[in-house]
Design an enzyme around this catalytic site. Structure first.
Site, PDB file in Angstrom:
ATOM      1  N   SER A 111     -17.292 -13.288   5.568  1.00 24.99           N
ATOM      2  CA  SER A 111     -16.902 -14.528   5.046  1.00 24.99           C
ATOM      3  C   SER A 111     -16.082 -14.862   4.138  1.00 24.99           C
ATOM      4  O   SER A 111     -15.681 -14.091   3.331  1.00 24.99           O
ATOM      5  CB  SER A 111     -18.549 -13.496   3.437  1.00 24.99           C
ATOM      6  OG  SER A 111     -19.303 -13.142   4.428  1.00 24.99           O
ATOM      7  N   LYS A 186     -23.009 -19.847   4.510  1.00 23.82           N
ATOM      8  CA  LYS A 186     -23.054 -18.006   3.732  1.00 23.82           C
ATOM      9  C   LYS A 186     -22.537 -18.424   2.361  1.00 23.82           C
ATOM     10  O   LYS A 186     -23.315 -17.865   1.702  1.00 23.82           O
ATOM     11  CB  LYS A 186     -21.594 -17.662   4.691  1.00 23.82           C
ATOM     12  CG  LYS A 186     -21.768 -16.367   3.896  1.00 23.82           C
ATOM     13  CD  LYS A 186     -22.571 -15.147   3.917  1.00 23.82           C
ATOM     14  CE  LYS A 186     -22.525 -13.868   3.668  1.00 23.82           C
ATOM     15  NZ  LYS A 186     -23.727 -13.279   3.774  1.00 23.82           N
ATOM     16  N   LYS A 254     -16.175 -12.171  -5.148  1.00 23.50           N
ATOM     17  CA  LYS A 254     -15.200 -13.311  -4.041  1.00 23.50           C
ATOM     18  C   LYS A 254     -16.065 -13.872  -3.103  1.00 23.50           C
ATOM     19  O   LYS A 254     -15.359 -14.737  -2.963  1.00 23.50           O
ATOM     20  CB  LYS A 254     -15.015 -11.693  -2.657  1.00 23.50           C
ATOM     21  CG  LYS A 254     -14.338 -12.589  -1.435  1.00 23.50           C
ATOM     22  CD  LYS A 254     -15.208 -13.273  -0.354  1.00 23.50           C
ATOM     23  CE  LYS A 254     -16.050 -11.352  -0.203  1.00 23.50           C
ATOM     24  NZ  LYS A 254     -16.823 -12.572   1.177  1.00 23.50           N
TER      25      LYS A 254
HETATM   26  P1  NAD Z   1     -15.309  -3.392   4.941  1.00 21.99           P
HETATM   27  O1  NAD Z   1     -14.435  -3.321   3.538  1.00 21.99           O
HETATM   28  O2  NAD Z   1     -16.102  -1.960   4.662  1.00 21.99           O
HETATM   29  O3  NAD Z   1     -14.476  -3.204   6.199  1.00 21.99           O
HETATM   30  C1  NAD Z   1     -13.568  -4.252   6.318  1.00 21.99           C
HETATM   31  C2  NAD Z   1     -12.106  -3.419   7.084  1.00 21.99           C
HETATM   32  O4  NAD Z   1     -10.754  -4.441   7.433  1.00 21.99           O
HETATM   33  C3  NAD Z   1     -11.468  -2.430   6.492  1.00 21.99           C
HETATM   34  O5  NAD Z   1     -12.560  -1.143   7.730  1.00 21.99           O
HETATM   35  C4  NAD Z   1      -9.930  -2.982   6.510  1.00 21.99           C
HETATM   36  O6  NAD Z   1      -9.741  -1.192   6.626  1.00 21.99           O
HETATM   37  C5  NAD Z   1     -10.289  -3.755   7.869  1.00 21.99           C
HETATM   38  N1  NAD Z   1      -9.225  -4.487   7.595  1.00 21.99           N
HETATM   39  C6  NAD Z   1      -8.794  -5.310   5.966  1.00 21.99           C
HETATM   40  N2  NAD Z   1      -7.458  -5.537   6.655  1.00 21.99           N
HETATM   41  C7  NAD Z   1      -7.422  -5.502   8.007  1.00 21.99           C
HETATM   42  C8  NAD Z   1      -6.103  -6.105   8.323  1.00 21.99           C
HETATM   43  N3  NAD Z   1      -5.270  -7.232   8.560  1.00 21.99           N
HETATM   44  N4  NAD Z   1      -5.921  -5.968  10.043  1.00 21.99           N
HETATM   45  C9  NAD Z   1      -6.924  -4.787  10.538  1.00 21.99           C
HETATM   46  N5  NAD Z   1      -8.341  -3.921   9.859  1.00 21.99           N
HETATM   47  C10 NAD Z   1      -8.375  -4.725   8.459  1.00 21.99           C
HETATM   48  O7  NAD Z   1     -15.665  -4.573   4.101  1.00 21.99           O
HETATM   49  P2  NAD Z   1     -17.549  -5.007   5.077  1.00 21.99           P
HETATM   50  O8  NAD Z   1     -18.918  -4.713   4.074  1.00 21.99           O
HETATM   51  O9  NAD Z   1     -17.172  -4.914   6.225  1.00 21.99           O
HETATM   52  O10 NAD Z   1     -17.325  -6.639   4.970  1.00 21.99           O
HETATM   53  C11 NAD Z   1     -16.906  -7.538   5.834  1.00 21.99           C
HETATM   54  C12 NAD Z   1     -17.375  -9.427   5.888  1.00 21.99           C
HETATM   55  O11 NAD Z   1     -18.884  -8.981   5.564  1.00 21.99           O
HETATM   56  C13 NAD Z   1     -16.824  -9.648   4.300  1.00 21.99           C
HETATM   57  O12 NAD Z   1     -16.428 -10.205   4.751  1.00 21.99           O
HETATM   58  C14 NAD Z   1     -18.693  -9.140   3.318  1.00 21.99           C
HETATM   59  O13 NAD Z   1     -18.239 -10.347   2.954  1.00 21.99           O
HETATM   60  C15 NAD Z   1     -19.712  -9.108   4.471  1.00 21.99           C
HETATM   61  N6  NAD Z   1     -20.394  -8.959   4.724  1.00 21.99           N
HETATM   62  C16 NAD Z   1     -20.967  -7.578   4.333  1.00 21.99           C
HETATM   63  C17 NAD Z   1     -21.894  -6.940   4.216  1.00 21.99           C
HETATM   64  C18 NAD Z   1     -22.273  -6.200   3.853  1.00 21.99           C
HETATM   65  O14 NAD Z   1     -23.903  -6.230   3.544  1.00 21.99           O
HETATM   66  N7  NAD Z   1     -22.192  -5.125   3.344  1.00 21.99           N
HETATM   67  C19 NAD Z   1     -23.158  -8.308   4.382  1.00 21.99           C
HETATM   68  C20 NAD Z   1     -22.610  -9.280   4.997  1.00 21.99           C
HETATM   69  C21 NAD Z   1     -21.981  -9.940   4.971  1.00 21.99           C
END
Ligand code: NAD
Length: 310
Positions: A111, A186, A254
């Site tokens: 997102s 979104k 965010k």
């Molecule tokens: P998270 O922080 O758990 O996971 C992000 C991952 O990306 C981490 O493992 C991190 O190490 C990796 N990462 C970041 N930068 C990187 C890079 N340059 N190279 C390699 N790896 C990298 O986040 P999440 O909760 O999985 O959310 C991901 C996205 O989905 C966000 O944009 C969030 O808003 C969206 N989202 C989350 C949820 C939720 O309930 N958690 C629901 C819907 C949407």
């Protein structure tokens, strides 16, 4: 929807793609596992080695850099926190862009700011690489079940090519418009959810201070016009004082920042989004940024000197 155990081998022979997957956090890891279960081979990369190892243990491949993911994959999915993370993974030295070639595609399921989605698409197009922005709704449980909702921006022909892949992670996959439309959708979703939680918390605070049990108020109104999925999913957490995430306040901040930037970019005012943003910012200032976004109720408890817990 994910496939049953016995179907994996035959499905892989039939339609297996090599699918790069970068960002294996709360959402990305279960999503990548569902892609893998559906018969594709995941090429995994994350800053955390243990998260890559989990995909390899399920039959996937590991990569040592974004560049390697780009070289080895037919299509690359990214699932990271925000625009700067995606930009860095794609375009920094040693990143995905360096490994990509004509006819491949990037699908960003994070997102992020839709203006950045459009920038990424234009940059990738210089190399003949297709792009979809495809953020998701539904938290970790739906990511595990393969029942998230995916809202997609991009060309119809690119969508048609990858709709089947997206369906391995989702119950619904909807093309909303051109590149950026997925993230605009979104942001709309996140504005509505934040404002809704604030409205519910404000109304429950009134009930509590006026001597009426908020839980009884919820029972009385939930099937009327004020009822909502947000009310059904968040009320019990508020009544239990249980703000374990869920969806963290820091991620919602965010999203609202991106919503406000985009709103101002297209010259509309968004007063309720601003208020919801400031409430969440206040919670962050009090150290609550890791709480679930239903923790907006905690702010109403603080400023009104009350407890909504039953
Ligand atoms: P998270 O922080 O758990 O996971 C992000 C991952 O990306 C981490 O493992 C991190 O190490 C990796 N990462 C970041 N930068 C990187 C890079 N340059 N190279 C390699 N790896 C990298 O986040 P999440 O909760 O999985 O959310 C991901 C996205 O989905 C966000 O944009 C969030 O808003 C969206 N989202 C989350 C949820 C939720 O309930 N958690 C629901 C819907 C949407």
């Amino acid at each position: 929807m994910p496939f049953e155990e016995g179907e994996y081998a035959s499905v892989r022979e039939r339609n297996g793609m090599k699918v790069g997957f970068i960002g294996l956090g709360i959402m990305g890891k279960p999503m990548a596992l569902n892609v893998q279960k559906a018969g594709h081979t995941v090429v995994a990369y994350d800053h955390h080695q243990d998260r890559i190892d989990a995909i390899v243990a399920a039959g996937g491949m590991s990569a040592a850099s974004g560049r390697e993911v780009g070289e080895q994959s037919d299509v690359v999915i990214t699932m990271m926190q925000n625009s700067p993370n995606v930009e860095s993974a794609l375009f920094d030295g040693g990143g995905v862009f360096e490994g990509l070639s004509v006819g491949k595609a990037v699908i960003d399921m994070s997102s992020i700011n839709p203006i950045k989605s459009r920038e990424f698409a234009a940059h990738l197009a210089e190399k003949g690489v297709d792009f979809l922005d495809a953020p998701v709704s539904g938290g970790e449980p739906k990511a595990i079940d393969g029942t998230i909702a995916v809202m997609v921006g991009g060309e119809q022909s690119v969508f048609d090519k990858y709709e089947g892949l997206l369906k391995t992670m989702a119950s619904t996959v909807t093309l909303v418009g051109g590149v950026g439309a997925g993230n605009i959708t979104k942001l709309a979703n996140q504005m509505i959810v934040a404002i809704n939680i604030a409205g519910i918390s404000e109304a429950y605070s009134l009930a509590k201070k006026a001597g009426v049990d908020p839980a009884r108020v919820y029972e009385a109104i939930r099937s009327g016009l004020a009822g909502s999925v947000v009310m059904d999913q968040k009320s019990q957490k508020i009544f239990d004082g249980n703000f374990d995430p869920g969806f963290r306040i820091e991620l919602h901040i965010k999203d609202l920042q991106n919503a406000l930037d985009t709103s101002h970019g297209v010259n509309i005012v968004a007063p309720f989004t601003s208020l919801a943003m400031e409430i969440m910012q206040s919670l962050k200032a009090h150290g609550h940024e890791k709480d679930d976004h239903s923790g907006i109720a905690e702010w109403y408890e603080m400023v009104n000197d009350l407890k909504l817990q039953g």
